[in-house]
Structure formats: C-alpha cells, structure tokens
Design a protein around this motif. Structure first.
Motif, PDB file in Angstrom:
ATOM      1  N   SER A  33       0.825  -1.208   0.000  1.00  0.00           N
ATOM      2  CA  SER A  33       0.000   0.000   0.000  1.00  0.00           C
ATOM      3  C   SER A  33       0.857   1.256   0.000  1.00  0.00           C
ATOM      4  N   THR A 163      -2.761  -6.307   6.325  1.00  0.00           N
ATOM      5  CA  THR A 163      -3.642  -7.076   5.443  1.00  0.00           C
ATOM      6  C   THR A 163      -3.001  -8.392   5.020  1.00  0.00           C
ATOM      7  N   ASN A 164      -1.713  -8.342   4.670  1.00  0.00           N
ATOM      8  CA  ASN A 164      -1.028  -9.567   4.230  1.00  0.00           C
ATOM      9  C   ASN A 164      -0.926 -10.606   5.339  1.00  0.00           C
ATOM     10  N   LEU A 216      -6.742  -1.604   8.785  1.00  0.00           N
ATOM     11  CA  LEU A 216      -7.031  -2.469   7.651  1.00  0.00           C
ATOM     12  C   LEU A 216      -8.236  -1.956   6.869  1.00  0.00           C
ATOM     13  N   MET A 219     -11.106  -5.933   3.953  1.00  0.00           N
ATOM     14  CA  MET A 219     -10.322  -6.840   3.109  1.00  0.00           C
ATOM     15  C   MET A 219     -11.158  -7.956   2.481  1.00  0.00           C
ATOM     16  N   TYR A 240     -14.114 -11.857   6.836  1.00  0.00           N
ATOM     17  CA  TYR A 240     -12.845 -11.137   6.710  1.00  0.00           C
ATOM     18  C   TYR A 240     -13.021  -9.669   7.115  1.00  0.00           C
ATOM     19  N   ASN A 241     -14.136  -9.085   6.722  1.00  0.00           N
ATOM     20  CA  ASN A 241     -14.404  -7.697   7.113  1.00  0.00           C
ATOM     21  C   ASN A 241     -14.580  -7.579   8.624  1.00  0.00           C
ATOM     22  N   ALA A 244     -11.213  -7.487  10.133  1.00  0.00           N
ATOM     23  CA  ALA A 244     -10.614  -6.167   9.936  1.00  0.00           C
ATOM     24  C   ALA A 244     -11.142  -5.172  10.967  1.00  0.00           C
ATOM     25  N   TYR A 273     -10.969   1.996   6.767  1.00  0.00           N
ATOM     26  CA  TYR A 273     -12.027   0.999   6.581  1.00  0.00           C
ATOM     27  C   TYR A 273     -13.340   1.604   6.073  1.00  0.00           C
TER      28      TYR A 273
END
Length: 350
Positions: A33, A163-164, A216, A219, A240-241, A244, A273
C-alpha cells in the motif's frame, strides 16, 4: 465538493489562519500500500515495475508502486507541503538529500509477522527498522546532529500494513498457514498488536514522536477475495471484514495506551475501513462505476506479473474503478482515502 480538493483547501484554510506546517518529512513503513519500489531491488516476485503499472504516473513510468499512479503517502506528502512523491529507500537513483524530506522503507507482501514476509521473500518489518537506523546515520551526516534530531522528532512516521498477515498468511491455503493452527483469529490479532506496539516503542526510542498507525481496509471486499466467494455470488467475505473491524479496534486501543505510556508522543490511528466501504457501497458518489472487479486484466484475480501490458481486458479508464488490480486501489481511490485521513486524522500535525 470534489474529494480531490479537500487537502488543498485544508492547507489554504490553515495558512489563512497563520498556522505553520510543522512536519519536515514523512517517513513510511509498511507493505504494498506504501511501497514505492523497494521490492525492485530485492529477489522477489512481488513486483510491479512494469506496465501497465504506473501508466497514469508522471511520464507513464512503472516505479514499483502497486497502482496505476500515486499511492496514499504520495498525496499525504504533497498535502503537507513537501514533495509530490515519496521515494523508496533502496532506489539507487535517490540519495540522502532526496530522503531528507520523505522516504519509504515499505515492502510489498510484508506484514507485522515475520512469517508473512517469508511467504514472498520480501523485507520484514524488523529489517525496515534497520534501514531506518541506517537512514538516521546518513541524515545526521547530511544535516548535522541537532537538525537531524529535530527532523526525526517533527517528522510524521506512518505505518501501513497488516492485510497480508491475514490474507497471505493466516488464511492462506496454498501453502497452509502454520499460524492458523497455532492461534485462534483473536489470538493472532493480539500477536500482531504486540508486534505493532513494540515497533512503535522502538521508533519512539529512536526519536520519533509523531506516529500514524494505519488500519485495515474491508479486506473481504478486495476483488481477489470476492472472486473466490462463489457461493455468495462473489460478494464481500463478511467474516474477513469482521476481522478487519476487530483488528482495527485493537489498533485504536493500542494508540490510546501508547500515548499514555510514551511521554511527548502523538500516536494516531488512521482508519481507511469506512471510507473504503462507503466507496464500495456508494460508488457513484465518488464517480466510480465498478467495485467488484479491478481494472487490470479480467479484474478478478490478477496482480503483479499477471497484470501484463498486453492483456486485452485491461480497462481504458482506471478512474471508473476503485481497484487497479485484484488487491490494490487505483490512484483515484488512493487520493480519496488520503484526503479523508488528512481531514479527519492527520490535520492535527499540520
């Protein structure tokens, strides 16, 4: 009002009130990013120094930024009255005189967890800190000890990663992640929070006082994740959200505790976000037309070397898309997020 004008007007208003900008440099740590080309100089497949990446950058140059143009820290640097782009520390075409007002040590594919950086053989966060120490030595030789110390104290130190750690490590199935068998999701979040806190304290010990911890994005709404969510009609992966949101809440709590623990520090939480989610849910409000797929190639799963210049499906106008490749925003989306953070979080440093 167009989002692209927010940061400019903010500066005009501040200058009209005779507020003097106090940030002499923007110093960056993180992942793709905010990587401006450090990965070009290391042996990894996590690169973007080829077209069509950078096609809307100055001169149409692919620099190693994972976008069609500029990335958030470029816009933030310009808004602070510094240079319009922040160079990568490992780029041999720059020297300490260029880095004195801004530099990024970020590496695409990395995370808080060293195991994340091992996946694609990229620069781990601890190595980015080593580069920062090296940078400080060069800065002192260039500016003199007192001026360099003042630059470091007043500079805005930005972190953008995490994120990764989840998508390329914890939730990875090819190969399976060892972390998912070691930790529950909540435990892994806490593990990463511990690393983030330790990193901020190390920056503080090295003289940093103004620090932004980036959160985050949603994602589960990245095109790559939506492509795999076939059973839900390629919608966002809500679980996933949710992760985050949980992780962001813990990062925010971390900033509160760090400000109490570190005298004279100003640690802030820069949360992308909700502005990202609003763009995805209300794209027409920002002039976007496409949210679920990316501009590059089919827009479903391609990034890095899979985004080649000859792919006939690559879109002609990236400004209609929120995402450039299956993982990264377009320049337009980057600017909207940056302006939002400048207005709501980072303006206090101007």
């Amino acid at each position: 009002m167009a989002p692209s004008h927010i940061s400019f007007l903010l500066l005009v208003l501040l200058l009209a009130n005779k507020v003097v900008a106090k940030v002499p440099a923007v110093i960056v740590f993180g992942d793709s990013s905010v990587d401006a080309g450090n990965n070009n100089q290391i042996p990894t497949i996590a690169r973007s120094n080829f077209q069509p990446y950078g096609r809307d950058f100055t001169g149409g140059k692919p620099t190693g930024r994972f976008s069609n143009g500029r990335i958030p820290t470029d816009f933030i640097s310009k808004a602070f009255g510094l240079k319009p782009t922040i160079p990568a520390y490992l780029d041999p075409s720059y020297k300490i005189s260029d880095f004195a007002t801004g530099v990024t040590f970020a590496s695409a594919g990395t995370g808080y967890d060293t195991a994340t950086s091992d996946v694609l053989s990229v620069i781990p966060l601890w190595k980015q800190l080593d580069y920062y120490k090296d940078y400080q030595s060069k800065l002192r030789a260039y500016q003199g000890g007192n001026e360099a110390n003042e630059t470091i104290k007043e500079a805005l130190h930005m972190m953008s990663l995490g994120t990764n750690d989840f998508l390329e490590n914890y939730y990875s199935t090819f190969p399976p992640s060892g972390r998912s068998s070691q930790y529950t999701t909540s435990q892994y979040e806490n593990f990463l929070i511990g690393i983030a806190g330790k990193f901020v304290k190390e920056l503080y010990q090295l003289g940093a006082r103004k620090i932004s911890i980036g959160g985050l994005p949603p994602m589960g709404c990245l095109p790559l994740e939506r492509t795999s969510n076939i059973m839900a009609g390629s919608g966002c992966i809500s679980s996933y959200n949710d992760v985050a949101l949980e992780f962001n809440n813990k990062l925010n709590n971390l900033t509160v505790s760090l400000n109490k623990e570190l005298p004279g520090s100003r640690v802030v939480f820069s949360n992308p976000y909700f502005i990202f989610l609003h763009m995805i849910r209300k794209p027409s409000s920002y002039g976007f037309e496409v949210t679920s797929t990316a501009c590059c190639a089919t827009g479903m799963f391609e990034m890095g070397y899979a985004c080649n210049r000859n792919n006939m499906f690559t879109c002609s106008d990236a400004n209609k898309y929120i995402f450039w490749d299956s993982f990264h925003p377009t320049e337009k989306a980057n600017q909207i997020v940056s302006d939002h953070l400048l207005k709501n979080v980072l303006a206090q440093f101007l």
